[in-house]
Scaffold this motif. Structure first.
Motif, mmCIF file in Angstrom:
data_model
loop_
_atom_site.group_PDB
_atom_site.id
_atom_site.type_symbol
_atom_site.label_atom_id
_atom_site.label_comp_id
_atom_site.label_asym_id
_atom_site.label_seq_id
_atom_site.Cartn_x
_atom_site.Cartn_y
_atom_site.Cartn_z
ATOM 1 N N ARG A 117 -9.413 7.066 -4.002
ATOM 2 C CA ARG A 117 -10.011 5.781 -3.620
ATOM 3 C C ARG A 117 -9.198 5.088 -2.530
ATOM 4 O O ARG A 117 -9.765 4.403 -1.673
ATOM 5 N N LEU A 118 -7.878 5.265 -2.554
ATOM 6 C CA LEU A 118 -7.058 4.696 -1.488
ATOM 7 C C LEU A 118 -7.408 5.325 -0.134
ATOM 8 O O LEU A 118 -7.512 4.627 0.882
ATOM 9 N N TYR A 150 -12.812 3.247 5.090
ATOM 10 C CA TYR A 150 -13.695 2.090 5.238
ATOM 11 C C TYR A 150 -13.087 1.034 6.162
ATOM 12 O O TYR A 150 -13.788 0.412 6.974
ATOM 13 N N LYS A 151 -11.776 0.834 6.047
ATOM 14 C CA LYS A 151 -11.131 -0.151 6.916
ATOM 15 C C LYS A 151 -11.199 0.287 8.377
ATOM 16 O O LYS A 151 -11.440 -0.544 9.270
ATOM 17 N N GLN A 194 -10.268 6.647 0.604
ATOM 18 C CA GLN A 194 -11.603 6.164 0.945
ATOM 19 C C GLN A 194 -11.539 4.730 1.473
ATOM 20 O O GLN A 194 -12.236 4.376 2.436
ATOM 21 N N TYR A 195 -10.708 3.904 0.859
ATOM 22 C CA TYR A 195 -10.546 2.534 1.318
ATOM 23 C C TYR A 195 -9.997 2.492 2.740
ATOM 24 O O TYR A 195 -10.426 1.681 3.570
ATOM 25 N N ARG A 196 -9.069 3.395 3.033
ATOM 26 C CA ARG A 196 -8.511 3.455 4.392
ATOM 27 C C ARG A 196 -9.603 3.832 5.414
ATOM 28 O O ARG A 196 -9.667 3.266 6.497
ATOM 29 N N GLU A 256 0.831 -1.205 0.000
ATOM 30 C CA GLU A 256 0.000 0.000 0.000
ATOM 31 C C GLU A 256 0.867 1.258 0.000
ATOM 32 O O GLU A 256 0.570 2.230 -0.700
#
Length: 245
Positions: free
Chosen positions: A73-74, A80-81, A76-78, A33
């Motif tokens: 998006r990265l 969400y996690k 946003q993904y973080r 990542e």
């Protein structure tokens, strides 16, 4: 954050030191990542530092936009996690709680309160009339608003006396004898009134700098006219104004 101000070398050195400190237990997903984010930031930084000109290749522009979207998006993904971790912690915490599955004891379940109606038909009629009456329109009352505690006219007299003695003084000197905010505001308003009456001259070399006040009203005994606009209590609204929404 301006991407051109991000020192990627420093971030990379700190990340490599973090990986070395973890020893053989370093996380491959975390490293991957970081490489993706670092590559995206490097490409964005290079694009920002290039001279602005017309884009010759639309494909390059589309690639940059795609990488910007990838970076968003990265992030946003973080997020969400992180939210998923919070949900998992809540589920684990709530899993240790068990609801009460038994009902009331028979002696308690059979207890019924005695219904006592102490009002007759006339009483119910009065309640119905009261409930169906239109409610009065809301009004805004200003009775709780008090007159100012500090008089601008009185503070103007104090300012005039000191300026006649000193000739000129800074505003800081004129309010040095008080730490009351209302008094400071009242003296400032008094200065504005005196300036309007051409009794003082105001000088300020820089914005938010020291305000120098110079007396120009002469040596007469009369105090320049300062209105009582700020000392009057607020006017009470009339009946028609009170009913307005």
């Amino acid at each position: 954050l301006d991407v051109t101000e991000v020192a990627l070398s420093k971030v990379t050195d700190e990340f490599m030191a973090h990986i070395r400190a973890m020893g053989p237990d370093w996380d491959l997903d975390q490293t991957t990542e970081f490489l993706v984010v670092a590559a995206t930031l490097l490409d964005l930084k290079a694009a920002r530092l290039l001279p602005a000109a017309e884009v010759e290749d639309e494909g390059d522009l589309a690639l940059l936009e795609a990488r910007d979207l990838l970076f968003a998006r990265l992030l946003q993904y973080r997020a969400y996690k992180q939210i998923a971790d919070i949900f998992n912690a809540r589920v684990d915490e709530e899993a240790r709680r068990y609801p009460r599955t038994v009902g009331l004891e028979p002696e308690h379940a059979e207890l019924l309160p005695e219904v006592v109606i102490s009002i007759g038909a006339e009483g119910f009629a009065r309640l119905a009339v009261k409930a169906m009456q239109p409610r009065p329109e809301p009004r805004v009352y200003v009775d709780h608003i008090h007159a100012p505690l500090v008089s601008v006219q009185e503070q103007a007299a104090v300012v005039v006396t000191r300026l006649r003695e000193l000739g000129e003084a800074s505003f800081r000197v004129l309010v040095a004898d008080t730490d009351d905010t209302l008094t400071v505001v009242a003296r400032f308003l008094a200065l504005l009134e005196l300036y309007r009456e051409k009794a003082v001259a105001l000088e300020q070399e820089a914005a938010l700098g020291e305000l120098l006040v110079r007396w120009t009203g002469g040596d007469g005994a009369a105090v320049p006219m300062v209105t009582d606009e700020f000392d009057r209590p607020p006017e009470q609204p009339g009946p028609e104004e009170e009913t307005k929404p």
